[in-house]
Design an enzyme around this catalytic site. Structure first.
Site, PDB file in Angstrom:
ATOM      1  N   GLY A   1      -0.149  17.411   6.193  1.00  0.00           N
ATOM      2  CA  GLY A   1      -0.735  16.231   5.536  1.00  0.00           C
ATOM      3  C   GLY A   1       0.146  15.025   5.815  1.00  0.00           C
ATOM      4  O   GLY A   1       0.281  14.133   4.977  1.00  0.00           O
TER       5      GLY A   1
ATOM      6  N   LYS B   1      12.027  12.711 -12.045  1.00  0.00           N
ATOM      7  CA  LYS B   1      12.429  11.356 -12.462  1.00  0.00           C
ATOM      8  C   LYS B   1      13.662  11.453 -13.351  1.00  0.00           C
ATOM      9  O   LYS B   1      13.718  12.315 -14.241  1.00  0.00           O
ATOM     10  CB  LYS B   1      11.277  10.670 -13.209  1.00  0.00           C
ATOM     11  CG  LYS B   1      10.094  10.324 -12.295  1.00  0.00           C
ATOM     12  CD  LYS B   1       9.020   9.565 -13.057  1.00  0.00           C
ATOM     13  CE  LYS B   1       7.770   9.417 -12.215  1.00  0.00           C
ATOM     14  NZ  LYS B   1       7.634   8.130 -11.572  1.00  0.00           N
TER      15      LYS B   1
ATOM     16  N   LYS C   1       3.775   8.942   3.359  1.00  0.00           N
ATOM     17  CA  LYS C   1       4.385   7.622   3.605  1.00  0.00           C
ATOM     18  C   LYS C   1       4.995   7.039   2.330  1.00  0.00           C
ATOM     19  O   LYS C   1       6.063   6.449   2.355  1.00  0.00           O
ATOM     20  CB  LYS C   1       3.411   6.669   4.288  1.00  0.00           C
ATOM     21  CG  LYS C   1       2.190   6.290   3.519  1.00  0.00           C
ATOM     22  CD  LYS C   1       1.332   5.326   4.343  1.00  0.00           C
ATOM     23  CE  LYS C   1       0.020   5.101   3.625  1.00  0.00           C
ATOM     24  NZ  LYS C   1      -1.076   4.755   4.463  1.00  0.00           N
TER      25      LYS C   1
ATOM     26  N   HIS D   1       6.107  15.631  -9.439  1.00  0.00           N
ATOM     27  CA  HIS D   1       7.213  14.701  -9.173  1.00  0.00           C
ATOM     28  C   HIS D   1       7.771  14.048 -10.434  1.00  0.00           C
ATOM     29  O   HIS D   1       8.881  13.547 -10.434  1.00  0.00           O
ATOM     30  CB  HIS D   1       6.819  13.656  -8.113  1.00  0.00           C
ATOM     31  CG  HIS D   1       5.947  12.552  -8.605  1.00  0.00           C
ATOM     32  ND1 HIS D   1       4.595  12.680  -8.731  1.00  0.00           N
ATOM     33  CD2 HIS D   1       6.238  11.290  -9.013  1.00  0.00           C
ATOM     34  CE1 HIS D   1       4.089  11.543  -9.191  1.00  0.00           C
ATOM     35  NE2 HIS D   1       5.074  10.684  -9.374  1.00  0.00           N
TER      36      HIS D   1
ATOM     37  N   LYS E   1       0.665  19.159  -6.386  1.00  0.00           N
ATOM     38  CA  LYS E   1      -0.259  19.301  -7.495  1.00  0.00           C
ATOM     39  C   LYS E   1      -1.570  18.582  -7.172  1.00  0.00           C
ATOM     40  O   LYS E   1      -1.549  17.717  -6.294  1.00  0.00           O
ATOM     41  CB  LYS E   1       0.363  18.776  -8.806  1.00  0.00           C
ATOM     42  CG  LYS E   1       0.973  17.377  -8.639  1.00  0.00           C
ATOM     43  CD  LYS E   1       0.452  16.311  -9.540  1.00  0.00           C
ATOM     44  CE  LYS E   1      -0.948  15.927  -9.442  1.00  0.00           C
ATOM     45  NZ  LYS E   1      -1.247  14.513  -9.233  1.00  0.00           N
TER      46      LYS E   1
ATOM     47  N   LYS F   1       1.118  -1.411 -15.495  1.00  0.00           N
ATOM     48  CA  LYS F   1       1.645  -0.057 -15.304  1.00  0.00           C
ATOM     49  C   LYS F   1       2.731   0.163 -16.344  1.00  0.00           C
ATOM     50  O   LYS F   1       3.684  -0.613 -16.452  1.00  0.00           O
ATOM     51  CB  LYS F   1       2.223   0.110 -13.903  1.00  0.00           C
ATOM     52  CG  LYS F   1       2.854   1.503 -13.700  1.00  0.00           C
ATOM     53  CD  LYS F   1       3.030   1.837 -12.237  1.00  0.00           C
ATOM     54  CE  LYS F   1       3.875   3.088 -12.031  1.00  0.00           C
ATOM     55  NZ  LYS F   1       3.166   4.345 -12.246  1.00  0.00           N
TER      56      LYS F   1
ATOM     57  N   GLU G   1      -1.776   2.968 -15.499  1.00  0.00           N
ATOM     58  CA  GLU G   1      -1.536   2.452 -14.140  1.00  0.00           C
ATOM     59  C   GLU G   1      -2.349   1.187 -13.923  1.00  0.00           C
ATOM     60  O   GLU G   1      -3.447   1.059 -14.475  1.00  0.00           O
ATOM     61  CB  GLU G   1      -1.956   3.491 -13.105  1.00  0.00           C
ATOM     62  CG  GLU G   1      -1.111   4.743 -13.149  1.00  0.00           C
ATOM     63  CD  GLU G   1      -1.413   5.637 -11.976  1.00  0.00           C
ATOM     64  OE1 GLU G   1      -0.851   5.405 -10.900  1.00  0.00           O
ATOM     65  OE2 GLU G   1      -2.241   6.559 -12.127  1.00  0.00           O
TER      66      GLU G   1
ATOM     67  N   HIS H   1       1.445  16.196 -14.995  1.00  0.00           N
ATOM     68  CA  HIS H   1       2.506  15.294 -15.475  1.00  0.00           C
ATOM     69  C   HIS H   1       2.584  15.231 -17.003  1.00  0.00           C
ATOM     70  O   HIS H   1       3.651  15.368 -17.589  1.00  0.00           O
ATOM     71  CB  HIS H   1       2.284  13.864 -14.967  1.00  0.00           C
ATOM     72  CG  HIS H   1       2.167  13.750 -13.472  1.00  0.00           C
ATOM     73  ND1 HIS H   1       2.880  14.545 -12.611  1.00  0.00           N
ATOM     74  CD2 HIS H   1       1.434  12.920 -12.683  1.00  0.00           C
ATOM     75  CE1 HIS H   1       2.579  14.205 -11.365  1.00  0.00           C
ATOM     76  NE2 HIS H   1       1.707  13.229 -11.384  1.00  0.00           N
TER      77      HIS H   1
ATOM     78  N   THR I   1      -0.122  12.445   7.733  1.00  0.00           N
ATOM     79  CA  THR I   1      -0.641  11.079   7.897  1.00  0.00           C
ATOM     80  C   THR I   1      -1.180  10.547   6.562  1.00  0.00           C
ATOM     81  O   THR I   1      -1.736   9.459   6.496  1.00  0.00           O
ATOM     82  CB  THR I   1      -1.768  11.038   8.965  1.00  0.00           C
ATOM     83  OG1 THR I   1      -2.728  12.035   8.610  1.00  0.00           O
ATOM     84  CG2 THR I   1      -1.225  11.299  10.346  1.00  0.00           C
TER      85      THR I   1
HETATM   86  C1  BG6 Z   1       0.273  11.217  -8.803  1.00  0.00           C
HETATM   87  C2  BG6 Z   1      -1.203  11.012  -8.998  1.00  0.00           C
HETATM   88  O1  BG6 Z   1       0.604  12.542  -9.052  1.00  0.00           O
HETATM   89  O2  BG6 Z   1       0.979  10.361  -9.684  1.00  0.00           O
HETATM   90  C3  BG6 Z   1      -1.557   9.558  -8.757  1.00  0.00           C
HETATM   91  O3  BG6 Z   1      -1.923  11.836  -8.097  1.00  0.00           O
HETATM   92  C4  BG6 Z   1      -0.720   8.641  -9.617  1.00  0.00           C
HETATM   93  O4  BG6 Z   1      -2.944   9.328  -9.011  1.00  0.00           O
HETATM   94  C5  BG6 Z   1       0.770   8.985  -9.466  1.00  0.00           C
HETATM   95  O5  BG6 Z   1      -0.943   7.305  -9.220  1.00  0.00           O
HETATM   96  C6  BG6 Z   1       1.615   8.194 -10.453  1.00  0.00           C
HETATM   97  O6  BG6 Z   1       2.961   8.437 -10.190  1.00  0.00           O
HETATM   98  P1  BG6 Z   1       4.085   7.358 -10.515  1.00  0.00           P
HETATM   99  O7  BG6 Z   1       5.364   8.060 -10.217  1.00  0.00           O
HETATM  100  O8  BG6 Z   1       3.826   6.182  -9.625  1.00  0.00           O
HETATM  101  O9  BG6 Z   1       3.920   7.010 -11.955  1.00  0.00           O
END
Ligand code: BG6
Length: 458
Positions: A13, A180, A20, A176, A146, A326, A214, A238, A15
């Site tokens: 995956g 953090k 990126k 992820h 995920k 955000k 967001e 998350h 690309t």
């Molecule tokens: C990702 C989601 O796991 O987390 C995205 O698939 C979301 O839709 C992103 O924008 C948000 O992560 P962060 O670290 O920018 O808050």
């Protein structure tokens, strides 16, 4: 002395957006901080591309001033193979490349599946067929992005399939948020501060909220997003992971399986009791989205935890795309105290905010005497993470890459945690889909939902 083994990152995956925006910057940061010296990145995808293009597309997403020597290192060591994940024959090309890297000293391998989970099975079984999953005088680890599956049934099926190929010790189900810094700090904050742990329960906590708002839409990820939606994209992983860290019991230790044991146990007792879903206006005109799509881009939930520590404490979740700003935070509201003044009393109890974005930090609201008056008012004690440690503290993916290289699975989702969180979201009943304007605070119905939630929301 044994020569240092190099690491080969094979990214499926390559690309895509994730590579990126997060993976290249994550590896670059690790290189910059000398967390890894000898490495190769092999990107894989169906479209024509090159190692140069993959690395350069990641460069735009690196925060701050670029360290040219670290980036040149990433650029020189990023390569590409164009192939179709579903074509067994294409894996022969990959096998040859991997064998070549192995003979050049890059024997330890990280297979990173930055693809939809519908591709996990075919990729994993083809990797087995070409004989690159075994650990002969090296280690092999596999990272699954995920959401892992689409519901409990598919997650179990997928898990059973990959277990025929990899041992649980080789499997890293990534979330992820767990990498953090402020999230990694939650357990330290809770369990190393005697002023907090004794009040971290239903006797003192009034409510808990987790907000991941967001201000951006779905970008180029229409096809993926539409078949998942906010609940599967953010809540299943998350948000439930954050909740489990904030509310789990004390682990025996911060290492090994202890944290995952406690998180999995906590998730068994979580229920979502109320849901409000929304979709931003204009979503169905985005590229890749069917005109009649009913996928939610916003979700608010009320939850409860049925266990002796949390019985009766209301928990609130909110996440959405294209909102006004955000903001990612966890807030613990404490119950107010008895009024001891004749007239004015502090209106609110204390609250503790763990702020992930913006301005990562921890904020504690206390009550204090108003000067010259027999009254109390709120004061704020604020710990600013960047002020203390500088703006370039490790980012989520960098921390997680480091853990993968160390073989530390504590910051990844174990299978029982995964199943327990699917059990929670599988039961979500979405109800009416409320439209909301871009850059707003969400659907109009949210006001009533919030008012009835019993949760103090700033
Ligand atoms: C990702 C989601 O796991 O987390 C995205 O698939 C979301 O839709 C992103 O924008 C948000 O992560 P962060 O670290 O920018 O808050």
């Amino acid at each position: 002395m044994e020569k240092e083994k190099g690491v080969l990152f094979v990214v499926f995956g390559a690309t895509g957006n994730l590579t990126k925006k997060k993976l290249i910057p994550g590896i670059y940061n690790l290189v910059k901080r000398k967390g890894i010296k000898k490495f190769k990145i092999l990107g894989i995808a169906r479209r024509p591309s090159s190692g140069h293009k993959i690395a350069m597309s990641g460069k735009k997403h690196i925060d701050g001033k670029i360290d040219s020597s670290a980036f040149s290192n990433v650029l020189a060591n990023t390569h590409y193979v164009q192939m179709d994940f579903s074509e067994s024959i294409d894996y022969v090309k990959l096998q040859q490349r991997i064998q070549k890297y192995e003979s050049d000293g890059f024997a330890n391998k990280v297979f990173y599946l930055a693809t939809g989970s519908d591709k996990f099975e075919v990729i994993s079984s083809n990797l087995k067929k070409i004989g690159v999953t075994k650990e002969k005088k090296c280690w092999t680890r596999v990272v699954y992005e995920k959401p892992f599956g689409k519901n409990l049934k598919s997650a179990k099926k997928l898990n059973a399939c990959i277990h025929k190929i990899f041992d649980e010790k080789q499997i890293y189900r990534i979330d992820h948020y767990l990498g953090k810094e402020l999230v990694e700090n939650v357990l330290v904050l809770r369990f190393t501060n005697r002023v907090l742990e004794p009040v971290w329960n239903k006797y003192h906590v009034e409510s808990i909220s987790v907000v991941l708002d967001e201000n951006v839409g779905i970008g180029e990820r229409g096809a993926y997003y539409d078949s998942y939606g906010a609940v599967l994209d953010m809540v299943q992983n998350h948000m439930l992971q954050l909740l489990s860290l904030v509310t789990m019991e004390m682990p025996e230790s911060f290492s090994g399986d202890f944290i995952q044991n406690k998180k999995a146990e906590l998730l068994k007792n979580v229920r979502i009791t109320k849901t409000l879903v929304g979709q931003y206006k204009g979503y169905t005109s985005e590229s890749g989205i069917p005109k009649n799509s009913k996928t939610e881009t916003f979700a608010a939930h009320l939850l409860k935890i049925k266990n002796p520590r949390w019985n009766g404490v209301p928990i609130y979740f909110r996440t959405g795309k294209f909102l006004g700003k955000k903001e990612s935070k966890i807030v613990i509201n404490f119950k107010p105290v008895k009024c001891l003044f004749d007239k004015t009393c502090p209106s609110n109890g204390n609250s503790l905010e763990i702020r992930l974005f913006p301005n990562p930090g921890i904020e504690l609201i206390l009550n204090s005497k108003s000067p010259g008056k027999q009254a109390a008012r709120n004061i704020k004690m604020d710990f600013c993470y960047d002020c203390e440690y500088g703006p370039n503290t490790p980012e989520g993916y960098e921390n997680l890459f480091k853990d993968i290289l160390l073989g530390n699975q504590t910051t990844f989702t174990r299978e029982d945690e995964l199943f327990n969180s699917w059990k929670i979201v599988d039961k979500v009943s979405r109800g009416k889909l409320h439209k909301y304007s871009k850059k707003s605070t969400g659907p109009k119905a949210l006001e009533k939902f919030n008012k009835n939630s019993g949760v103090r929301l700033a």
